[in-house]
Structure formats: C-alpha cells, structure tokens
Scaffold this motif. Structure first.
Motif, PDB file in Angstrom:
ATOM      1  N   GLN A  76       0.909  -1.097   0.092  1.00 42.39           N
ATOM      2  CA  GLN A  76      -0.007  -0.023  -0.181  1.00 42.39           C
ATOM      3  C   GLN A  76       0.596   1.198  -0.077  1.00 42.39           C
ATOM      4  O   GLN A  76       0.433   2.236  -0.437  1.00 42.39           O
ATOM      5  CB  GLN A  76      -1.006   0.053   1.108  1.00 42.39           C
ATOM      6  CG  GLN A  76      -2.230  -0.857   1.189  1.00 42.39           C
ATOM      7  CD  GLN A  76      -1.662  -2.353   1.717  1.00 42.39           C
ATOM      8  OE1 GLN A  76      -0.759  -2.477   2.585  1.00 42.39           O
ATOM      9  NE2 GLN A  76      -2.298  -3.359   1.132  1.00 42.39           N
ATOM     10  N   THR A  77       2.176   1.114   0.406  1.00 41.77           N
ATOM     11  CA  THR A  77       2.970   2.425   0.638  1.00 41.77           C
ATOM     12  C   THR A  77       4.164   1.708  -0.253  1.00 41.77           C
ATOM     13  O   THR A  77       5.155   1.530   0.370  1.00 41.77           O
ATOM     14  CB  THR A  77       3.193   2.547   2.229  1.00 41.77           C
ATOM     15  OG1 THR A  77       2.111   2.799   3.067  1.00 41.77           O
ATOM     16  CG2 THR A  77       4.163   3.950   2.119  1.00 41.77           C
ATOM     17  N   PRO A  78       4.276   2.212  -1.565  1.00 42.43           N
ATOM     18  CA  PRO A  78       5.488   1.577  -2.145  1.00 42.43           C
ATOM     19  C   PRO A  78       6.784   2.413  -1.797  1.00 42.43           C
ATOM     20  O   PRO A  78       6.610   3.643  -1.328  1.00 42.43           O
ATOM     21  CB  PRO A  78       5.099   2.071  -3.681  1.00 42.43           C
ATOM     22  CG  PRO A  78       3.796   3.109  -3.617  1.00 42.43           C
ATOM     23  CD  PRO A  78       3.337   2.804  -2.412  1.00 42.43           C
ATOM     24  N   PRO A  79       7.954   1.848  -2.199  1.00 44.54           N
ATOM     25  CA  PRO A  79       9.269   2.648  -1.857  1.00 44.54           C
ATOM     26  C   PRO A  79       9.007   4.131  -2.977  1.00 44.54           C
ATOM     27  O   PRO A  79       8.290   3.990  -3.805  1.00 44.54           O
ATOM     28  CB  PRO A  79      10.184   1.673  -2.707  1.00 44.54           C
ATOM     29  CG  PRO A  79       9.413   0.625  -3.587  1.00 44.54           C
ATOM     30  CD  PRO A  79       8.150   0.833  -3.030  1.00 44.54           C
ATOM     31  N   LYS A  80      10.098   4.821  -2.350  1.00 43.84           N
ATOM     32  CA  LYS A  80      10.040   6.231  -2.893  1.00 43.84           C
ATOM     33  C   LYS A  80      10.806   6.123  -3.868  1.00 43.84           C
ATOM     34  O   LYS A  80      11.914   5.819  -3.856  1.00 43.84           O
ATOM     35  CB  LYS A  80      10.273   7.339  -1.897  1.00 43.84           C
ATOM     36  CG  LYS A  80      10.478   8.703  -2.239  1.00 43.84           C
ATOM     37  CD  LYS A  80      10.947   9.589  -1.146  1.00 43.84           C
ATOM     38  CE  LYS A  80      11.273  11.029  -1.893  1.00 43.84           C
ATOM     39  NZ  LYS A  80      11.914  11.807  -0.991  1.00 43.84           N
ATOM     40  N   PHE A  81      10.494   6.721  -5.111  1.00 36.95           N
ATOM     41  CA  PHE A  81      11.019   6.737  -6.545  1.00 36.95           C
ATOM     42  C   PHE A  81      12.387   7.958  -6.137  1.00 36.95           C
ATOM     43  O   PHE A  81      11.840   8.972  -5.944  1.00 36.95           O
ATOM     44  CB  PHE A  81      10.334   6.741  -7.683  1.00 36.95           C
ATOM     45  CG  PHE A  81      11.318   7.211  -8.792  1.00 36.95           C
ATOM     46  CD1 PHE A  81      11.895   6.119  -9.584  1.00 36.95           C
ATOM     47  CD2 PHE A  81      11.296   8.450  -9.525  1.00 36.95           C
ATOM     48  CE1 PHE A  81      12.512   6.203 -10.600  1.00 36.95           C
ATOM     49  CE2 PHE A  81      11.958   8.648 -10.534  1.00 36.95           C
ATOM     50  CZ  PHE A  81      12.555   7.400 -11.419  1.00 36.95           C
ATOM     51  N   LEU A  82      13.737   7.759  -6.424  1.00 36.70           N
ATOM     52  CA  LEU A  82      14.479   8.842  -6.007  1.00 36.70           C
ATOM     53  C   LEU A  82      14.803   9.339  -7.384  1.00 36.70           C
ATOM     54  O   LEU A  82      15.282  10.557  -7.739  1.00 36.70           O
ATOM     55  CB  LEU A  82      15.766   8.402  -5.325  1.00 36.70           C
ATOM     56  CG  LEU A  82      15.524   7.847  -3.956  1.00 36.70           C
ATOM     57  CD1 LEU A  82      16.768   7.097  -3.314  1.00 36.70           C
ATOM     58  CD2 LEU A  82      15.095   8.971  -3.191  1.00 36.70           C
ATOM     59  N   GLY A  83      15.205   8.452  -8.434  1.00 34.56           N
ATOM     60  CA  GLY A  83      15.618   8.812  -9.681  1.00 34.56           C
ATOM     61  C   GLY A  83      16.194   7.713 -10.348  1.00 34.56           C
ATOM     62  O   GLY A  83      15.618   6.571 -10.081  1.00 34.56           O
ATOM     63  N   ALA A  84      16.973   8.014 -11.420  1.00 37.87           N
ATOM     64  CA  ALA A  84      17.642   6.884 -12.360  1.00 37.87           C
ATOM     65  C   ALA A  84      19.114   7.148 -12.785  1.00 37.87           C
ATOM     66  O   ALA A  84      19.482   8.203 -12.758  1.00 37.87           O
ATOM     67  CB  ALA A  84      16.528   6.631 -13.406  1.00 37.87           C
ATOM     68  N   ILE A  85      19.534   6.022 -13.016  1.00 35.57           N
ATOM     69  CA  ILE A  85      20.950   6.044 -13.620  1.00 35.57           C
ATOM     70  C   ILE A  85      20.659   5.286 -14.775  1.00 35.57           C
ATOM     71  O   ILE A  85      19.803   4.278 -15.131  1.00 35.57           O
ATOM     72  CB  ILE A  85      22.059   5.672 -12.947  1.00 35.57           C
ATOM     73  CG1 ILE A  85      21.755   4.212 -12.507  1.00 35.57           C
ATOM     74  CG2 ILE A  85      22.226   6.461 -11.858  1.00 35.57           C
ATOM     75  CD1 ILE A  85      23.162   3.635 -11.517  1.00 35.57           C
ATOM     76  N   GLY A  86      21.615   5.438 -16.148  1.00 34.42           N
ATOM     77  CA  GLY A  86      21.590   4.524 -17.237  1.00 34.42           C
ATOM     78  C   GLY A  86      22.606   5.051 -18.381  1.00 34.42           C
ATOM     79  O   GLY A  86      23.422   5.848 -17.971  1.00 34.42           O
TER      80      GLY A  86
END
Length: 188
Positions: A76-86
């Motif tokens: 119900q409380t998903p992890p917090k998206f911080l950003g990305a690398i690639g």
C-alpha cells in the motif's frame, strides 16, 4: 541479445563508509535491494551515490530506477522513487531524508520509457535518465554572435557602433547567462 544485469552491477557510497557492491537481496534477475549500514558514530547521512560498476552496460532501452525502501514500505505504501541512472548518466547523487535504521536502496532495471515517465511525473526525482544532446560549439558561437549583432544593429544605421553599446550588450548577455544558463541551448 542483451545481457541481463549481473548481481554485482551497481555500487553505492555513503559518506564515511566503504563502497557497497553486493546487494543484500536479489529480488529478481533485474531487481536488487541494498540494506544501508548504520552511519558511523551516529552521524546523519544525507546523500548517497549510486553508480554502475566499471564494465557494466545496461541492456539497450533500459535504465536503473533507484528507490528508497523504508521499514514502512508495503504494497500500500510503495518505495519512494529517487531517480535513475543509465546510458549517458552512469552515476547520481540522491538525497536521503529518512533515518538510516532499516533503510535500503532498491535498484530495478526497467524499460527506459517507464523510468522516464516516473522522472517526469515525480518532482522529487533528481537525475534525468539520459542526457539531452547539447548544441555544438559552432552553434553556440553562432547564437552568441547573432545575439550581439541583433543588439548592436539597433544602435546605428551607418555601420558605426559605439564601444559603449558593445559593453552594454556584454553586461546584458552575462546577466542573461546567470539568470538562464540554458537559453543558448534552445533554438530562438
């Protein structure tokens, strides 16, 4: 065929700590969880660096989404998206706003389009998935000269421009660069 990420594809760095390269859990061939160790001497850690290890290339069309996993994380409380690398952005620094007790970093290799959607819909995301192509030096020089010409041509009709007009242009140009450093990157 694109190679799947290996277990040891990513590195994490917290200030004052050794580099973390081994995930605490491998949730799937493309999802990893890294438990963060407590900070030394009880010092608060506010940033973490996440990077691709040398020689690691993500499969084409993918990016690594970075998530903050807390003890409160549930379905119900998903992890917090911080950003990305690639591709083109192989490392990033993320701000951690939670105490480190029981906190982890989740890394999930996902389709680049899905990660880009999260980047645009999440104002807390810190890092773009891929770099925007920058104008060449020639194009930037042409834009600077064009800007100067347009400004200076308004001062004279007989091809003579006072040096003070150039000085005025330069001051305005510098001010514009300080206010909006990207204005030369856009087509006018």
């Amino acid at each position: 065929m694109a190679q799947q990420p290996q277990q040891h594809a990513f590195g994490l760095v917290l200030a004052g700590q050794a580099v973390i390269t081994a995930p605490t859990q491998t949730l799937s061939p493309t999802s990893f969880l890294y438990a963060l160790p407590p900070s030394p001497e009880g010092k608060a850690v506010s940033h973490i660096v996440v990077f691709l290890l040398p020689g690691i290339v993500l499969p084409p069309g993918t990016a690594a989404a970075i998530y903050l996993v807390t003890p409160n994380t549930t379905t119900q409380t998903p992890p917090k998206f911080l950003g990305a690398i690639g591709a083109g952005k192989e490392s990033a620094i993320f701000k951690i706003t939670a105490p480190l007790q029981g906190v982890g970093i989740g890394i999930s290799v996902e389709p680049e389009a899905a990660v880009a959607t999260q980047m645009t819909s999440n104002s807390n995301a810190l890092v773009p998935v891929s770099k925007t192509p920058q104008p060449s030096t020639l194009v930037l020089a042409q834009r600077i000269i064009g800007n100067a010409f347009n400004f200076l041509s308004s001062f004279s009709s007989n091809d003579m421009v006072p040096l003070s007009a150039f000085t005025d242009w330069w001051k305005k140009f510098e001010s514009k660069v300080r206010t909006d450093p990207t204005f030369l990157e856009r087509d006018i």
